[in-house]
Write an enzyme that holds these catalytic residues in place. Structure first.
Site, short mmCIF file in Angstrom:
data_model
loop_
_atom_site.label_atom_id
_atom_site.label_comp_id
_atom_site.label_asym_id
_atom_site.label_seq_id
_atom_site.Cartn_x
_atom_site.Cartn_y
_atom_site.Cartn_z
N GLU A 50 0.84 -1.21 0.00
CA GLU A 50 0.00 0.00 0.00
C GLU A 50 0.87 1.25 0.00
OE1 GLU A 50 -4.05 -0.87 2.38
OE2 GLU A 50 -2.22 -1.25 3.57
N LYS A 128 -11.82 3.31 0.62
CA LYS A 128 -10.87 2.65 -0.26
C LYS A 128 -11.71 1.81 -1.23
CE LYS A 128 -6.96 1.91 2.89
NZ LYS A 128 -6.12 0.83 3.45
#
Length: 149
Positions: A50, A128
Site C-alpha cells: 500500500e 478505499k
C-alpha cells in the site's frame, strides 16, 4: 393553533410565521457545504504494498457553517471557499503516507476546523474502493464527525 369556543386565540408578535431557513435551524438543520466524491491517489496503509504502490481514496466532507450572510451578500469572503478545502484535503490524502485512514480523516477534520473559523463541525468519510479483501464490495472506509470545541 388552538380554537377556543369557536374563536381563534389572540396572535402575538411571537406567533409570526417563521421563514423556511429559521424553521430548518430550529429543527436542527444547519447549513452545509458538501464536497462529494473527491478521488485521490495516496500511499496510506499498514502493508508495504500500500505504501509502495498506493491506491485510490474517495473522500466526502460535509462542513457545517452558518451561510446566511454569504447567501444574503453574495460575498465569497463570508463563506468557506470549497476550492481551498479541496486543495487542503488533496494535500493530506496525497501527502506523506500514514498507516490508518482514521488518521487521514482526523488530519483532514482538524485542519478544516483550524483553518476555517466559520465551520462549526465537519464530517469526513474516506473510502478505499479497491481494497485487497476477498469478497464482493464497493469500498471499505471510515467516517468521523468532529465539532469545534
Amino acid at each position: 393553533f388552538c380554537v377556543t369556543r369557536g374563536r381563534m386565540p389572540h396572535a402575538s408578535a411571537s406567533d409570526a410565521p417563521m421563514s423556511l431557513a429559521n424553521i430548518a435551524r430550529a429543527a436542527g438543520k444547519p447549513d452545509k457545504i458538501i464536497l462529494s466524491g473527491l478521488l485521490f491517489h495516496g500511499y496510506h496503509g499498514v502493508y508495504e504494498a500500500e505504501k509502495k504502490l498506493g491506491q485510490k481514496f474517495r473522500v466526502n466532507a460535509v462542513l457545517t457553517a452558518d451561510l446566511r450572510e454569504a447567501g444574503a451578500t453574495d460575498d465569497l469572503s463570508k463563506t468557506v471557499d470549497y476550492g481551498q478545502v479541496y486543495t487542503l484535503i488533496k494535500g493530506i490524502v496525497e501527502g506523506p503516507p500514514l498507516n490508518l485512514i482514521e488518521t487521514v480523516a482526523e488530519r483532514i477534520s482538524s485542519s478544516i476546523l483550524a483553518d476555517y473559523p466559520l465551520v462549526s463541525s465537519v464530517k469526513v468519510r474516506i473510502e478505499k474502493p479497491h481494497v485487497a479483501i476477498p469478497g464482493v464490495l464497493d469500498s471499505l472506509g471510515v467516517e468521523i464527525y468532529r465539532e469545534r470545541s
